[in-house]
Design a protein around this motif. Structure first.
Motif, mmCIF file in Angstrom:
data_model
loop_
_atom_site.group_PDB
_atom_site.id
_atom_site.type_symbol
_atom_site.label_atom_id
_atom_site.label_comp_id
_atom_site.label_asym_id
_atom_site.label_seq_id
_atom_site.Cartn_x
_atom_site.Cartn_y
_atom_site.Cartn_z
ATOM 1 N N LEU A 65 0.823 -1.211 0.000
ATOM 2 C CA LEU A 65 0.000 0.000 0.000
ATOM 3 C C LEU A 65 0.858 1.263 0.000
ATOM 4 O O LEU A 65 0.455 2.295 -0.549
ATOM 5 C CB LEU A 65 -0.935 -0.007 1.210
ATOM 6 C CG LEU A 65 -2.133 -0.953 1.102
ATOM 7 C CD1 LEU A 65 -2.808 -1.123 2.460
ATOM 8 C CD2 LEU A 65 -3.142 -0.441 0.072
ATOM 9 N N MET A 66 2.019 1.180 0.609
ATOM 10 C CA MET A 66 2.932 2.334 0.577
ATOM 11 C C MET A 66 3.472 2.559 -0.834
ATOM 12 O O MET A 66 3.748 3.693 -1.227
ATOM 13 C CB MET A 66 4.091 2.126 1.551
ATOM 14 C CG MET A 66 3.688 2.087 3.029
ATOM 15 S SD MET A 66 2.962 3.632 3.665
ATOM 16 C CE MET A 66 1.193 3.326 3.422
ATOM 17 N N HIS A 67 3.623 1.476 -1.594
ATOM 18 C CA HIS A 67 4.078 1.603 -2.980
ATOM 19 C C HIS A 67 2.936 2.046 -3.898
ATOM 20 O O HIS A 67 3.142 2.844 -4.810
ATOM 21 C CB HIS A 67 4.641 0.273 -3.481
ATOM 22 C CG HIS A 67 5.987 -0.064 -2.933
ATOM 23 N ND1 HIS A 67 7.086 0.746 -3.099
ATOM 24 C CD2 HIS A 67 6.411 -1.138 -2.208
ATOM 25 C CE1 HIS A 67 8.137 0.197 -2.509
ATOM 26 N NE2 HIS A 67 7.763 -0.946 -1.957
ATOM 27 N N GLN A 68 1.762 1.497 -3.673
ATOM 28 C CA GLN A 68 0.610 1.814 -4.531
ATOM 29 C C GLN A 68 -0.279 2.819 -3.792
ATOM 30 O O GLN A 68 -1.321 2.465 -3.216
ATOM 31 C CB GLN A 68 -0.150 0.537 -4.898
ATOM 32 C CG GLN A 68 0.743 -0.478 -5.619
ATOM 33 C CD GLN A 68 -0.012 -1.356 -6.586
ATOM 34 O OE1 GLN A 68 -1.003 -0.943 -7.209
ATOM 35 N NE2 GLN A 68 0.459 -2.590 -6.749
ATOM 36 N N ARG A 69 0.152 4.074 -3.810
ATOM 37 C CA ARG A 69 -0.460 5.115 -2.989
ATOM 38 C C ARG A 69 -1.920 5.357 -3.317
ATOM 39 O O ARG A 69 -2.694 5.759 -2.444
ATOM 40 C CB ARG A 69 0.310 6.434 -3.154
ATOM 41 C CG ARG A 69 1.737 6.423 -2.671
ATOM 42 C CD ARG A 69 1.873 6.139 -1.201
ATOM 43 N NE ARG A 69 1.183 7.095 -0.340
ATOM 44 C CZ ARG A 69 1.297 7.096 0.989
ATOM 45 N NH1 ARG A 69 2.062 6.192 1.593
ATOM 46 N NH2 ARG A 69 0.651 7.989 1.712
ATOM 47 N N ALA A 70 -2.320 5.137 -4.558
ATOM 48 C CA ALA A 70 -3.724 5.379 -4.913
ATOM 49 C C ALA A 70 -4.636 4.486 -4.081
ATOM 50 O O ALA A 70 -5.708 4.919 -3.631
ATOM 51 C CB ALA A 70 -3.942 5.131 -6.401
ATOM 52 N N TRP A 94 -3.861 3.176 -1.084
ATOM 53 C CA TRP A 94 -3.783 3.668 0.292
ATOM 54 C C TRP A 94 -4.672 4.902 0.477
ATOM 55 O O TRP A 94 -5.454 4.982 1.440
ATOM 56 C CB TRP A 94 -2.331 4.006 0.645
ATOM 57 C CG TRP A 94 -2.146 4.658 1.980
ATOM 58 C CD1 TRP A 94 -1.912 5.980 2.220
ATOM 59 C CD2 TRP A 94 -2.165 4.021 3.266
ATOM 60 N NE1 TRP A 94 -1.785 6.226 3.569
ATOM 61 C CE2 TRP A 94 -1.932 5.040 4.242
ATOM 62 C CE3 TRP A 94 -2.350 2.714 3.694
ATOM 63 C CZ2 TRP A 94 -1.889 4.758 5.611
ATOM 64 C CZ3 TRP A 94 -2.300 2.436 5.057
ATOM 65 C CH2 TRP A 94 -2.070 3.448 6.006
ATOM 66 N N ASP A 95 -4.580 5.836 -0.449
ATOM 67 C CA ASP A 95 -5.412 7.045 -0.351
ATOM 68 C C ASP A 95 -6.896 6.697 -0.430
ATOM 69 O O ASP A 95 -7.731 7.334 0.228
ATOM 70 C CB ASP A 95 -5.044 8.024 -1.470
ATOM 71 C CG ASP A 95 -3.647 8.617 -1.296
ATOM 72 O OD1 ASP A 95 -3.120 8.569 -0.173
ATOM 73 O OD2 ASP A 95 -3.091 9.107 -2.304
ATOM 74 N N CYS A 124 -7.972 5.435 2.939
ATOM 75 C CA CYS A 124 -7.976 6.546 3.902
ATOM 76 C C CYS A 124 -9.254 7.364 3.743
ATOM 77 O O CYS A 124 -9.847 7.813 4.731
ATOM 78 C CB CYS A 124 -6.754 7.434 3.694
ATOM 79 S SG CYS A 124 -5.190 6.726 4.262
ATOM 80 N N THR A 159 -4.991 3.960 9.028
ATOM 81 C CA THR A 159 -5.378 4.999 8.070
ATOM 82 C C THR A 159 -6.027 6.181 8.775
ATOM 83 O O THR A 159 -5.886 7.332 8.337
ATOM 84 C CB THR A 159 -6.340 4.437 7.006
ATOM 85 O OG1 THR A 159 -7.473 3.806 7.654
ATOM 86 C CG2 THR A 159 -5.641 3.421 6.122
ATOM 87 N N ASP A 181 -0.679 10.062 6.025
ATOM 88 C CA ASP A 181 0.494 10.492 5.259
ATOM 89 C C ASP A 181 1.695 9.569 5.465
ATOM 90 O O ASP A 181 2.813 9.917 5.064
ATOM 91 C CB ASP A 181 0.881 11.929 5.649
ATOM 92 C CG ASP A 181 -0.194 12.930 5.256
ATOM 93 O OD1 ASP A 181 -0.818 12.735 4.190
ATOM 94 O OD2 ASP A 181 -0.426 13.894 6.015
ATOM 95 N N HIS A 187 4.606 6.958 5.051
ATOM 96 C CA HIS A 187 5.385 6.517 3.895
ATOM 97 C C HIS A 187 6.470 5.554 4.362
ATOM 98 O O HIS A 187 6.880 5.568 5.533
ATOM 99 C CB HIS A 187 6.071 7.702 3.191
ATOM 100 C CG HIS A 187 5.145 8.506 2.337
ATOM 101 N ND1 HIS A 187 4.226 9.392 2.863
ATOM 102 C CD2 HIS A 187 4.997 8.570 0.989
ATOM 103 C CE1 HIS A 187 3.552 9.970 1.874
ATOM 104 N NE2 HIS A 187 4.001 9.493 0.729
#
Length: 424
Positions: free
Chosen positions: A274-279, A281-282, A285, A387, A392, A394
Motif C-alpha cells: 500500500l505504501m508503494h501503490q499510494r492510490a 492507500w489514499d 484513507c 489509516t 500520510d 510513507h
C-alpha cells in the motif's frame, strides 16, 4: 537475511535435454517478474537444486488443490534441508513428537480432525474478538505518540497477531515473547535452508516449544477453561477415536505457530504494498469501506504464502507437461495470484477488483486455511486504525526491506516507516 541471487533465470533452458529449468522460487523482489516470465514461456518447470516442479498458472494450481485423485499433500511439511543427526538426537531425547500436520493429511483422518477444528475455529468464535483486537491495536499505536520513524514489524505486526491467537489458545501475555521466539526458530528449520548451527539451536527451541504445549494440554485436561485446547478436549470426551491427546497437542502446537506467523507476514506485506501503490492507500484513507477488498488484493498480490507443495500420486499432465507419479510439485501462489488470465492488470492493487477473493493464498477446498476469517478481521482492524491516524505514512526511503530466505513464506525482517503528522 537477504535472499540469494536466482540461478537458471530467463531465458529458460533444459536439463539433460528433457526437463525445462527455470528460476529458483525463493522470495526476492524480482520473484514476481521471474514467475510471470515462467508462466508465459513454460508454466510448469523443474528446479534441479530442489527436485521440485514449479507450477505457475492459476488454473493448474486450482486443479491441484482440488484434485485428490492425482495429487496429495504428504510433502507439505518436508524440510528444505534434512536435519543434522545431532539435531535429530536433540529432538528425540527431548520427546519432540508432534504428528503430521492437518495440512499434510488426507481423508478420512483429515476429515475427522477438520470436523473438530471447524467446531471451534469459525466466525462465531472470531467476531466477538473484534473489540479486543481493536483495543490491542490502539494500545500499540498509542506507543507511537510523539515519534515519526518506527519499525511497524517490530512494534505492531509482529506481536499483535500473536496476542490475538493466544487469546484463543489461553496462553498468558507473559509467554508471548517466548512462544514467538520458538515459532521463529521453527520457521528457520522447517521452511528455510538452515545451517547445522541453526538446526541445533532450532531443535533445542522446538523441544522447549513442544514441552510448553504438552504442559498446556495437561493443565487444560485437569483445569478446563474457555479456550481452544479445552474445547478440543471437550470434543474428544475421553475418546481416542475422536482425537488422541497427542493429536490435540499437535493441533495446539500448529495453531500457536500458523495462527500468527502468517498473519504477521501478511499484514507486513500488505502495508508495504500500500505504501508503494499510494492510490489504493489514499482510497482506503478516504473510504474505509474499501478495506475488505483491499485486503483480498493484498492476499493476492503479496501473499505471505508464496509457494505450497503437493505430490503427484497418479501420472498426469499440467499445461502440456507430463508428470509421473512421485513427482514433487510446488504450486506458485506468487505466480497464480498474478495470472492475467484470471486477474487483468495483475500487478495493480485495485480496491474495486471484483474477483479479488479468488486469490489462492489461503488455499482452496478441503485444505483451506482455518484462520482465514480471523486474519481478515485482524487486517481490517489494523488498516482502519492506521489509516485513521496516519494517512500520510510513507516507507522510510533509506531503510531497504530484507526478507527471510524461504520458498514457502514471504517474510520481511523489518518495515520502517515515517508516520507523518497524526490526523485530527
Amino acid at each position: 537475511m537477504t535472499s540469494p541471487t536466482a540461478t537458471g533465470t530467463c531465458p529458460f533452458h533444459t536439463a539433460g535435454g528433457e526437463k525445462p529449468v527455470g528460476p529458483l522460487p525463493y522470495y526476492r523482489d524480482t520473484l514476481y517478474a521471474e514467475q510471470a516470465a515462467a508462466r508465459a514461456e513454460m508454466p510448469v518447470y523443474y528446479v534441479p537444486d530442489l527436485d521440485y516442479w514449479v507450477v505457475t498458472k492459476y488454473e493448474d494450481c486450482f486443479r491441484i488443490l482440488n484434485d485428490h485423485e492425482h495429487f496429495n499433500s504428504v510433502n507439505v511439511a518436508e524440510r528444505p534441508v534434512p536435519l543434522h543427526p545431532d539435531a535429530i538426537k536433540i529432538l528425540q531425547e527431548g520427546g519432540f513428537a508432534p504428528e503430521p500436520s492437518q495440512a499434510s493429511l488426507s481423508a478420512p483422518r483429515h476429515t475427522r480432525i477438520r470436523n473438530a477444528m471447524n467446531s471451534i475455529l469459525n466466525v462465531k468464535t472470531f467476531l466477538p474478538l473484534e473489540p479486543q483486537i481493536r483495543a490491542l491495536t490502539v494500545e500499540m499505536l498509542d506507543r507511537f505518540e510523539g515519534r515519526n520513524r518506527v519499525d511497524l514489524l517490530e512494534e505492531l505486526t509482529y506481536e499483535l497477531p500473536a496476542h490475538v491467537i493466544f487469546l484463543i489458545l489461553g496462553i498468558p501475555s507473559k509467554d508471548v515473547q517466548a512462544v514467538k521466539t520458538w515459532a521463529g526458530n521453527r520457521t528457520v528449520i522447517d521452511f528455510s535452508p538452515s545451517t547445522t548451527e541453526q538446526q541445533i539451536d532450532g531443535a533445542k527451541n522446538l523441544v522447549a516449544y513442544w514441552k510448553y504445549i504438552k504442559a498446556l494440554v495437561q493443565d487444560r485436561l485437569e483445569n478446563p477453561r474457555d479456550d481452544f485446547t479445552s474445547r478440543l478436549l471437550e470434543w474428544r470426551n475421553g475418546d481416542d477415536g475422536i482425537l488422541t491427546l497427542n493429536e490435540i497437542a499437535t493441533l495446539t502446537y500448529s495453531l500457536s505457530f500458523a495462527g500468527h506467523e502468517t498473519t504477521t507476514n501478511q499484514l507486513t506485506n500488505l502495508i508495504r504494498e500500500l505504501m508503494h501503490q499510494r492510490a489504493a492507500w489514499d482510497a482506503i484513507c478516504a473510504d474505509p469501506k474499501q478495506i475488505p477488498n483491499v485486503i483480498e488484493e493484498g492476499l493476492r498480490l503479496d501473499g505471505s504464502v508464496i509457494h505450497w507443495r503437493r505430490t503427484v500420486i497418479k501420472d498426469t499432465e499440467l499445461s502440456g507437461v507430463a508428470l509421473p507419479a512421485g513427482a514433487r510439485l510446488m504450486m506458485s501462489f506468487a505466480a497464480a495470484n498474478r495470472d492475467p488470465d484470471q486477474f487483468p492488470e495483475p500487478d495493480l492493487l485495485d480496491p474495486a477488483r471484483k474477483n479479488a477473493r479468488k486469490q489462492l493464498t489461503f488455499g482452496h477446498g478441503m485444505h483451506v486455511c482455518h484462520g482465514a476469517a480471523l486474519a481478515r478481521l485482524e487486517m481490517k482492524v489494523v488498516l482502519e486504525e492506521l489509516t485513521k491516524r496516519y494517512p500520510d505514512m510513507h516507507l522510510a526511503a533509506d531503510k531497504p526491506v530484507d526478507h527471510l530466505l524461504s520458498y514457502v513464506f514471504r517474510a520481511a525482517t523489518a518495515l520502517w516507516v515515517d508516520l507523518g503528522p497524526k490526523a485530527g
